[in-house]
Design a protein around this motif. Structure first.
Motif: not given
Length: 252
Positions: A90-93, A100-101, A130, A134-135
């Motif tokens: 994932i891409r944090n922040n 997150d995305t 995770s 994060g998500e």
């Protein structure tokens, strides 16, 4: 006590290219003063390897060595009972998303998984927890599939932190539904190891790889170092290292 998965992430960063080879180059340069020939040889060889791994030509050869799975046959896919899509980071922040995305690899898998789901009508399980906080990958994958691709997700496996756990936890969820075979969506370079882990977990799979290289090398830039070639080589080296660790664990 340090988290084992955090330590693995740090070790991966240090060992794999480019960091691993850059460290070897520095060692060679450090040795030049005391052992000129040996130090220069180490630095030159590591530099040549780094440049070679940075070319699309070399990364394609490595990819082809690792996996030659063909694209999914939709007629074969319809014999399965579900689709499993594995997370890939994932891409944090992410500022433009306000949190997150999905990382690039996960987004590519989600997009292809949505295509397979639309063409087969099979229910979907998303898998990924995770690793560094994060998500969870599963939550973000579900949101993307349902809100952006219009695909309903039936199951979410959000506890796993590696491919082995992906397979074990997904198999446990699907066993309760009496599902005995799935279409597995992940990248081509990841497919051999992922497929082996799912089979070990007792869940046969039909491979649905994405990111398959077509082997077309027709531009001069395909033989020159670049970030694209290095990134592809990194993924292959990661998989080869993971397969080595997996084999070592089997003999323990």
């Amino acid at each position: 006590m340090p988290d084992i998965f955090l330590l693995k992430a740090i070790a991966k960063t240090i060992i794999l290219p480019p960091t691993g080879l850059l460290l070897i180059i520095l060692v060679g340069l450090f040795l030049v003063h005391r052992f000129p020939r040996t130090g220069r040889a180490i630095a030159i060889i590591a530099t040549v390897y780094l440049l070679a791994l940075s070319t699309p030509f070399a990364s394609y050869q490595l990819m082809h060595f690792l996996d030659t799975s063909p694209p999914l046959d939709l007629n074969e896919a319809r014999h399965a009972q579900a689709i499993v899509i594995l997370g890939g980071g994932i891409r944090n922040n992410a500022l433009e998303y306000g949190g997150d995305t999905l990382g690039r690899l996960t987004l590519e898998r989600v997009r292809y998984g949505a295509r397979v789901a639309k063409n087969t009508g099979l229910p979907v399980l998303v898998a990924g927890g995770s690793v560094l906080g994060g998500e969870t990958e599963a939550k973000l994958m579900r949101e993307a599939l349902e809100n952006e691709f219009g695909i309903k997700v039936r199951w979410s496996e959000d506890k796993s932190r590696n491919t082995r756990e992906n397979a074990a936890f997904s198999a446990a969820i699907l066993a309760k539904e009496n599902i005995r075979q799935v279409v597995l969506v992940t990248h081509s370079f990841d497919m051999p190891r992922a497929k082996a882990e799912f089979i070990t977990a007792g869940l046969p799979v039909i491979a649905a790889p994405t990111g398959i290289l077509n082997g077309t090398l027709e531009w001069p830039s395909d033989y020159l170092p670049g970030i694209g070639g290095l990134q592809a080589s990194y993924y292959v080296c990661y998989e080869l290292l993971a397969k080595l660790v997996m084999r070592m664990s089997l003999f323990q």
